[in-house]
Write a protein that holds these residues in place. Structure first.
Motif, PDB file in Angstrom:
ATOM      1  N   LEU A  54      11.889  94.311  12.984  1.00  0.00           N
ATOM      2  CA  LEU A  54      11.129  93.061  12.851  1.00  0.00           C
ATOM      3  C   LEU A  54      10.864  92.712  11.389  1.00  0.00           C
ATOM      4  O   LEU A  54      10.524  91.564  11.086  1.00  0.00           O
ATOM      5  CB  LEU A  54       9.800  93.180  13.604  1.00  0.00           C
ATOM      6  CG  LEU A  54       9.905  93.281  15.131  1.00  0.00           C
ATOM      7  CD1 LEU A  54       8.522  93.508  15.734  1.00  0.00           C
ATOM      8  CD2 LEU A  54      10.548  92.033  15.715  1.00  0.00           C
TER       9      LEU A  54
ATOM     10  N   MET B  53       8.004  86.873  11.264  1.00  0.00           N
ATOM     11  CA  MET B  53       7.027  87.088  12.325  1.00  0.00           C
ATOM     12  C   MET B  53       5.838  86.144  12.215  1.00  0.00           C
ATOM     13  O   MET B  53       4.839  86.298  12.924  1.00  0.00           O
ATOM     14  CB  MET B  53       6.549  88.542  12.326  1.00  0.00           C
ATOM     15  CG  MET B  53       7.633  89.533  12.718  1.00  0.00           C
ATOM     16  SD  MET B  53       8.510  89.071  14.242  1.00  0.00           S
ATOM     17  CE  MET B  53       7.225  89.285  15.461  1.00  0.00           C
ATOM     18  N   ASN B  54       5.935  85.148  11.331  1.00  0.00           N
ATOM     19  CA  ASN B  54       4.960  84.061  11.305  1.00  0.00           C
ATOM     20  C   ASN B  54       5.420  82.896  12.177  1.00  0.00           C
ATOM     21  O   ASN B  54       4.699  81.910  12.318  1.00  0.00           O
ATOM     22  CB  ASN B  54       4.734  83.573   9.873  1.00  0.00           C
ATOM     23  CG  ASN B  54       4.040  84.619   9.019  1.00  0.00           C
ATOM     24  OD1 ASN B  54       3.091  85.257   9.475  1.00  0.00           O
ATOM     25  ND2 ASN B  54       4.513  84.808   7.797  1.00  0.00           N
ATOM     26  N   SER B  55       6.616  83.027  12.734  1.00  0.00           N
ATOM     27  CA  SER B  55       7.156  81.993  13.612  1.00  0.00           C
ATOM     28  C   SER B  55       6.675  82.234  15.038  1.00  0.00           C
ATOM     29  O   SER B  55       6.838  83.333  15.578  1.00  0.00           O
ATOM     30  CB  SER B  55       8.691  82.002  13.562  1.00  0.00           C
ATOM     31  OG  SER B  55       9.235  81.236  14.616  1.00  0.00           O
ATOM     32  N   MET B  56       6.086  81.206  15.646  1.00  0.00           N
ATOM     33  CA  MET B  56       5.611  81.350  17.021  1.00  0.00           C
ATOM     34  C   MET B  56       6.763  81.614  17.976  1.00  0.00           C
ATOM     35  O   MET B  56       6.607  82.354  18.966  1.00  0.00           O
ATOM     36  CB  MET B  56       4.847  80.087  17.437  1.00  0.00           C
ATOM     37  CG  MET B  56       4.123  80.229  18.768  1.00  0.00           C
ATOM     38  SD  MET B  56       2.938  81.599  18.794  1.00  0.00           S
ATOM     39  CE  MET B  56       1.757  80.998  17.572  1.00  0.00           C
ATOM     40  N   ARG B  57       7.935  81.064  17.709  1.00  0.00           N
ATOM     41  CA  ARG B  57       9.105  81.297  18.563  1.00  0.00           C
ATOM     42  C   ARG B  57       9.515  82.773  18.528  1.00  0.00           C
ATOM     43  O   ARG B  57       9.795  83.377  19.566  1.00  0.00           O
ATOM     44  CB  ARG B  57      10.270  80.418  18.103  1.00  0.00           C
ATOM     45  CG  ARG B  57      11.561  80.638  18.892  1.00  0.00           C
ATOM     46  CD  ARG B  57      12.659  79.706  18.396  1.00  0.00           C
ATOM     47  NE  ARG B  57      13.902  79.941  19.113  1.00  0.00           N
ATOM     48  CZ  ARG B  57      14.814  80.845  18.761  1.00  0.00           C
ATOM     49  NH1 ARG B  57      14.588  81.614  17.686  1.00  0.00           N
ATOM     50  NH2 ARG B  57      15.915  81.000  19.452  1.00  0.00           N
ATOM     51  N   ASN B  58       9.541  83.343  17.330  1.00  0.00           N
ATOM     52  CA  ASN B  58       9.898  84.759  17.211  1.00  0.00           C
ATOM     53  C   ASN B  58       8.861  85.654  17.885  1.00  0.00           C
ATOM     54  O   ASN B  58       9.208  86.668  18.514  1.00  0.00           O
ATOM     55  CB  ASN B  58      10.039  85.144  15.739  1.00  0.00           C
ATOM     56  CG  ASN B  58      11.257  84.510  15.097  1.00  0.00           C
ATOM     57  OD1 ASN B  58      12.085  83.901  15.783  1.00  0.00           O
ATOM     58  ND2 ASN B  58      11.377  84.638  13.787  1.00  0.00           N
ATOM     59  N   LEU B  59       7.587  85.305  17.752  1.00  0.00           N
ATOM     60  CA  LEU B  59       6.542  86.073  18.429  1.00  0.00           C
ATOM     61  C   LEU B  59       6.701  85.998  19.942  1.00  0.00           C
ATOM     62  O   LEU B  59       6.529  86.988  20.655  1.00  0.00           O
ATOM     63  CB  LEU B  59       5.163  85.554  18.019  1.00  0.00           C
ATOM     64  CG  LEU B  59       4.732  85.820  16.568  1.00  0.00           C
ATOM     65  CD1 LEU B  59       3.442  85.078  16.260  1.00  0.00           C
ATOM     66  CD2 LEU B  59       4.545  87.314  16.325  1.00  0.00           C
ATOM     67  N   MET B  60       7.064  84.805  20.435  1.00  0.00           N
ATOM     68  CA  MET B  60       7.259  84.621  21.868  1.00  0.00           C
ATOM     69  C   MET B  60       8.424  85.466  22.378  1.00  0.00           C
ATOM     70  O   MET B  60       8.323  86.148  23.398  1.00  0.00           O
ATOM     71  CB  MET B  60       7.533  83.137  22.137  1.00  0.00           C
ATOM     72  CG  MET B  60       7.867  82.806  23.573  1.00  0.00           C
ATOM     73  SD  MET B  60       6.397  82.796  24.605  1.00  0.00           S
ATOM     74  CE  MET B  60       7.083  82.080  26.101  1.00  0.00           C
TER      75      MET B  60
ATOM     76  N   THR C 223       9.788  88.178  21.026  1.00  0.00           N
ATOM     77  CA  THR C 223       9.494  89.610  20.929  1.00  0.00           C
ATOM     78  C   THR C 223       8.547  90.063  22.021  1.00  0.00           C
ATOM     79  O   THR C 223       8.794  91.056  22.731  1.00  0.00           O
ATOM     80  CB  THR C 223       8.901  89.932  19.550  1.00  0.00           C
ATOM     81  OG1 THR C 223       9.800  89.506  18.520  1.00  0.00           O
ATOM     82  CG2 THR C 223       8.654  91.429  19.409  1.00  0.00           C
ATOM     83  N   GLY C 224       7.440  89.339  22.173  1.00  0.00           N
ATOM     84  CA  GLY C 224       6.454  89.731  23.175  1.00  0.00           C
ATOM     85  C   GLY C 224       6.992  89.651  24.591  1.00  0.00           C
ATOM     86  O   GLY C 224       6.772  90.568  25.403  1.00  0.00           O
TER      87      GLY C 224
END
Length: 453
Positions: free
Chosen positions: A404, A409-416, A418-419
């Motif tokens: 990561l 990892m400040n991108s909401m899409r990337n957080l979505m 990954t989670g």
């Protein structure tokens, strides 16, 4: 903005020996033997679960364990010499347990009254399913289709894949350790203490023995401790499950294993083939391919190797397909995949040498033919291995999460992404675990005898 003190790096920098550098020969042999001891846990646990359900006795279990270790040695050599050429041990896989349990529960096999005959017929059915299912992996590997798919494995995609390779095996960690907590918990505390807090202590010149051989040292100490508990009668009146988990003389491997036995193809008889069995096994093959791809990525990072390009991953999957074919021909009761615990050992010992893994394959082949000697090491209580898995599976998971650092990892899409990937990667297998049991008899029901899920 403050300066970044730990910039992202594609390769780790604190390993002592990378993939092409080799320790001295004496140290290499000890490291190879440590790899052999570590991979015994999974390769003993799987037949111990499956063979009794197939109708086999302790002698059959010992023989299956020998065969699995022998084929694991062959597959590890093939992978290290011709496949990805990464320091990865190839052994038995838990991904195949669910379809194998489905085959074991087949009504036509359960109707066989004689236990040994049922074991032989079930083994032949598993062999046939593995042989057919291996063709999928061989085709996807050598046709380079898997390599084309792997081009889409960005750091964002690899983080949950590699992370779940470690996290997805959580049931083999503390739940198994807890079956004999008086052995497993000291093992967990000891291996963390030696590898992390005493790693700089060097009683023998410049060799950091506590960092280099934590598994060998800790297994020896706790194994002697468990022998003392067994001999003193600590488990004399305990429940059978506790005695099987804790005692060092309950595995019945040493007494039932032959002094010498050379595994050979079709030793259980000619395989039998069923479309339903084969389709179930193909699902396990696909899961194993994703698992192995994540393990290869983790191994390359821990061994300070160049990230394997698409054609190397494809070649490795092709050779692993040949490994599954060998599992089917020899009759190991399960398929092949990269041993995640041995990948974690690369980071724990800071040694990523390919030669160490090649020599460990020689130990697998040697001790599998000398049954009594191999059975001595295979009789180590399983909770000892479970304690090691808590550390090594967690280490592999953290390697996956380290990918990561190459993403935003400040991108909401990337957080979505990954989670959701991590959550569903743990949640979906639990859903299928609830359906793939004898009580519910699978997720899909049909009236066709050849397609019964």
């Amino acid at each position: 903005m403050a300066d970044i003190t730990h910039p992202p790096m594609e390769q780790l920098q604190d390993l002592e020996y990378c993939i092409d550098s080799n320790p001295p020969w004496a140290e290499t042999i000890l490291l190879a033997f440590q790899n052999y001891i570590l991979m015994l846990g999974t390769n003993v646990m799987i037949p111990s679960l499956i063979v009794p359900a197939m109708g086999g006795d302790n002698g059959d279990k010992a023989r299956v364990i020998q065969t699995l270790l022998f084929v694991a040695g062959l597959n590890t050599l093939l992978q290290a010499l011709f496949g990805t050429r990464l320091p990865a041990v190839v052994g038995g896989s838990f991904a195949y347990v669910i379809p194998i349990a489905y085959i074991v529960g087949d009504s036509s096999l359960q109707r066989i009254s004689d236990s040994h005959e049922r074991f032989l017929h079930t083994m032949r059915a598993i062999q046939g399913a593995l042989i057919v299912a291996s063709s999928i992996q061989i085709i996807l590997g050598y046709s380079q289709v898997w390599g084309l798919l792997s081009r889409f494995f960005s750091p964002l995609g690899m983080a949950p894949v590699v992370g779940l390779v470690g996290l997805g095996l959580f049931q083999r960690g503390f739940p198994v350790l807890g079956e004999c907590v008086e052995i497993g918990l000291p093992m967990l505390i000891l291996i963390i203490g030696l590898s992390q807090y005493l790693k700089h202590v060097r009683p023998f010149r410049d060799l950091p023995i506590f960092e280099r051989f934590p598994v060998l040292i800790c297994v020896t100490i706790v194994w002697i401790y468990s022998v003392i508990l067994t001999a003193s009668g600590a488990y004399r009146n305990k429940p059978m499950k506790t005695q099987i988990s804790c005692r060092t003389d309950r595995a019945n491997l040493i007494t039932t294993a032959p002094w010498f036995k050379f595994p050979y193809p079709l030793q259980w008889g000619p395989p039998t083939f069923s479309a339903g069995h084969s389709f179930a096994m193909m699902a396990a093959v696909l899961v194993s391919m994703v698992e192995s791809t994540g393990a290869y990525k983790a191994a390359s990072r821990l061994a300070i190797a160049t990230p394997p390009p698409a054609y190397v991953l494809s070649r490795g999957i092709g050779w692993q397909g040949i490994g599954v074919l060998l599992n089917g021909l020899f009759g190991t009761s399960t398929g092949a995949t990269v041993a995640v615990e041995n990948v974690g050992l690369l980071g724990l010992t800071r040694v990523g040498s390919r030669r160490v893994v090649q020599i460990s394959a020689g130990f697998m082949i040697f001790f599998s033919t000398l049954g009594k000697f191999g059975a001595v090491f295979a009789s180590i209580p399983i909770p000892i291995f479970a304690a090691i898995y808590c550390v090594l599976f967690g280490l592999v998971a953290s390697v996956g999460l380290s990918f990561l650092q190459f993403t935003n990892m400040n991108s909401m899409r990337n957080l979505m992404i990954t989670g959701l990937s991590l959550f569903l990667g743990l949640s979906i297998p639990q859903f299928f675990n609830e359906y793939w049991n004898p009580a519910r008899r699978g997720l899909v029901h049909t009236n066709a005898e050849w397609w019964r899920w």
